[in-house]
Design an enzyme around this catalytic site. Structure first.
Site, PDB file in Angstrom:
ATOM      1  N   SER A  93      19.935  14.364  -9.743  1.00  0.00           N
ATOM      2  CA  SER A  93      18.954  14.145  -8.861  1.00  0.00           C
ATOM      3  C   SER A  93      18.016  13.931  -8.795  1.00  0.00           C
ATOM      4  CB  SER A  93      17.611  14.629 -10.576  1.00  0.00           C
ATOM      5  OG  SER A  93      17.120  13.687 -10.849  1.00  0.00           O
ATOM      6  N   THR A 195      12.280  13.586 -10.166  1.00  0.00           N
ATOM      7  CA  THR A 195      12.432  12.226  -9.534  1.00  0.00           C
ATOM      8  C   THR A 195      11.968  10.847 -10.627  1.00  0.00           C
ATOM      9  OG1 THR A 195      10.959  13.358  -7.958  1.00  0.00           O
ATOM     10  CG2 THR A 195      11.036  10.898  -8.777  1.00  0.00           C
ATOM     11  N   THR A 213      14.075  10.215  -5.298  1.00  0.00           N
ATOM     12  CA  THR A 213      14.548  11.766  -5.316  1.00  0.00           C
ATOM     13  C   THR A 213      15.242  11.749  -4.442  1.00  0.00           C
ATOM     14  OG1 THR A 213      14.205  13.539  -6.367  1.00  0.00           O
ATOM     15  CG2 THR A 213      13.031  12.709  -4.890  1.00  0.00           C
ATOM     16  N   ARG A 223      13.040  19.654   4.289  1.00  0.00           N
ATOM     17  CA  ARG A 223      12.395  20.432   3.246  1.00  0.00           C
ATOM     18  C   ARG A 223      12.081  18.612   2.904  1.00  0.00           C
ATOM     19  NH1 ARG A 223      11.631  18.716  -2.186  1.00  0.00           N
ATOM     20  NH2 ARG A 223       9.883  19.839  -3.249  1.00  0.00           N
ATOM     21  N   VAL A 224      10.782  17.804   2.633  1.00  0.00           N
ATOM     22  CA  VAL A 224      10.696  17.227   2.029  1.00  0.00           C
ATOM     23  C   VAL A 224       9.270  17.265   1.190  1.00  0.00           C
ATOM     24  CG1 VAL A 224       9.225  14.540   2.506  1.00  0.00           C
ATOM     25  CG2 VAL A 224      10.854  15.528   4.222  1.00  0.00           C
ATOM     26  N   GLY A 225       9.661  16.961   0.150  1.00  0.00           N
ATOM     27  CA  GLY A 225       8.770  16.445  -0.757  1.00  0.00           C
ATOM     28  C   GLY A 225       7.457  15.412  -1.401  1.00  0.00           C
ATOM     29  N   ASP A 226       6.975  15.206  -2.615  1.00  0.00           N
ATOM     30  CA  ASP A 226       5.773  14.319  -2.844  1.00  0.00           C
ATOM     31  C   ASP A 226       6.580  13.128  -3.387  1.00  0.00           C
ATOM     32  OD1 ASP A 226       7.378  15.386  -5.097  1.00  0.00           O
ATOM     33  OD2 ASP A 226       5.348  13.953  -6.153  1.00  0.00           O
ATOM     34  N   THR A 246       6.543  13.352 -10.927  1.00  0.00           N
ATOM     35  CA  THR A 246       8.144  14.405 -10.606  1.00  0.00           C
ATOM     36  C   THR A 246       7.278  15.412 -11.187  1.00  0.00           C
ATOM     37  OG1 THR A 246      10.042  14.547 -11.954  1.00  0.00           O
ATOM     38  CG2 THR A 246       8.150  13.939 -13.302  1.00  0.00           C
ATOM     39  N   GLY A 247       7.549  16.609 -10.814  1.00  0.00           N
ATOM     40  CA  GLY A 247       8.116  17.731 -10.305  1.00  0.00           C
ATOM     41  C   GLY A 247       7.689  18.448  -9.102  1.00  0.00           C
ATOM     42  N   GLY A 249       6.918  18.713  -5.766  1.00  0.00           N
ATOM     43  CA  GLY A 249       6.375  17.893  -5.051  1.00  0.00           C
ATOM     44  C   GLY A 249       5.464  18.552  -4.079  1.00  0.00           C
TER      45      GLY A 249
END
Ligand code: ASP
Length: 336
Positions: A93, A195, A213, A223-226, A246-247, A249
């Site tokens: 991850s 993350t 992450t 795609r981009v997360g938090d 984490t989780g 995003g």
């Protein structure tokens, strides 16, 4: 072994310990605004330095503590701690060996923030293992906060990072298997995202944080997360404290989660209470489908108190303080 399997197999310490480990009794300070408390209560220097991280990453926290014990600052500690997991090909991850997007590309997000509120981040970075170090270079050597995609990669290469193929055989195999059904929906407690976020307080009482992450496994291309978004995946305010997420995003971004936790601590909540309130904001939204996703927060305040909380079971925090490097099981919202 996958991170969540580690968690299930490890002997876990109750969340009560996390609260019980507080440097200063919560009762005394809970009711006061923390910035008022800070005027008189400073972290107990005997119990510093300290480092906390998301999930079960004792090698990473050990590395960070080694840096801190040698007199290094919190910024060096969180960078070097995160680098341990980035280089660990077995962790699917983060960094090298991270699970790819639906097209088979490993794309990394990371950010870092120091005691002055300086920050740097990289999004959609490919072919560079140590995304957190590139984020630090963005912070320290450019006039910008965030670099994305090809620009981030070219910046990394020109800064001396070696490009490499991040898709390991194991991650390629997992992706090939996923393609058979190609289900996009994230499944709770299946290893499809996690993350590594780390927060540290050094011997001087200064706080820094970082996270890194490969994001949601099999995400859409682009795609981009938090995690690289300052205030969502990570926030540090050296006067107050810090938080990392984490989780899923998307859910963290919608509530600007890490900034929210720090602001709640500013208003007087303990790190534990602030994490719980931030999770509440997610699960109590009208039509929240929280049963389908996981989010977890860890936080530390200026006094060195820590907290962690998640929507579902099996989130944990690793904490290294007073010579003890331990995994602490987080309390969680969904007990039904
Ligand atoms: N928050 C990360 C993201 O959404 C993934 C994770 O922490 O599990 O990209």
């Amino acid at each position: 072994m996958k991170r969540r399997e580690f968690i299930k197999n490890a002997s876990l310490t109750g969340v009560g310990l996390a609260v019980g480990n507080s440097l200063v009794g919560c009762d005394e300070t809970k009711s006061k605004p923390i910035n008022e408390a800070n005027k008189t209560v400073i972290a107990d220097s005997k119990r510093l330095p300290l480092v906390i991280a998301t999930w079960h990453v004792k090698e990473a926290t050990a590395k960070a503590m080694e840096v801190l014990q040698a007199g290094g600052n919190a910024l060096d500690a969180v960078e070097q701690g995160c680098m341990v997991e980035e280089a660990n090909e077995k962790g699917q991850s983060v960094g090298k060996g991270g699970l790819p997007d639906r097209d088979g590309n490993v794309t990394l997000d990371a950010c870092i923030m120091d005691k002055h509120g300086n920050c740097g981040s990289v999004v959609y970075l490919q072919n560079i293992t140590h995304a957190v170090s590139v984020a630090r270079k963005v912070m320290e050597e450019t006039p910008h906060v965030m670099l994305a995609g090809e620009g981030a990669k070219q910046f990394a290469i020109s800064s001396g990072f070696e490009p490499e193929d991040l898709l390991t055989e194991a991650s390629k195999e997992a992706w090939e298997k996923w393609k058979v059904e190609a289900k996009y929906k994230p499944i709770i407690n299946i290893e499809n995202h996690d993350t590594i976020g780390m927060l540290a307080i050094d011997k001087n009482g200064d706080i820094s944080g970082a996270c890194t992450t490969s994001g949601l496994a099999y995400k859409m291309g682009g795609r981009v997360g938090d995690s690289p978004i300052i205030g969502s995946g990570l926030f540090v305010d050296n006067e107050i404290g810090a938080c990392v997420a984490t989780g899923l995003g998307e859910e963290v971004v919608k509530t600007v989660g890490s900034f929210l936790v720090v602001e709640l601590m500013r208003q007087g909540k303990s790190p534990q209470e602030a994490c719980e309130e931030a999770i509440n904001r997610i699960v109590t939204k009208p039509n929240s489908n929280f049963k389908d996703f996981q989010v977890g927060y860890i936080a530390v305040n200026k006094k060195g108190e820590t907290g962690s909380y998640s929507i579902h079971q099996w989130f944990s925090m690793t904490k290294f303080q007073d010579g003890v490097n331990e995994q602490i099981q987080s309390d969680y919202y969904n007990k039904s």
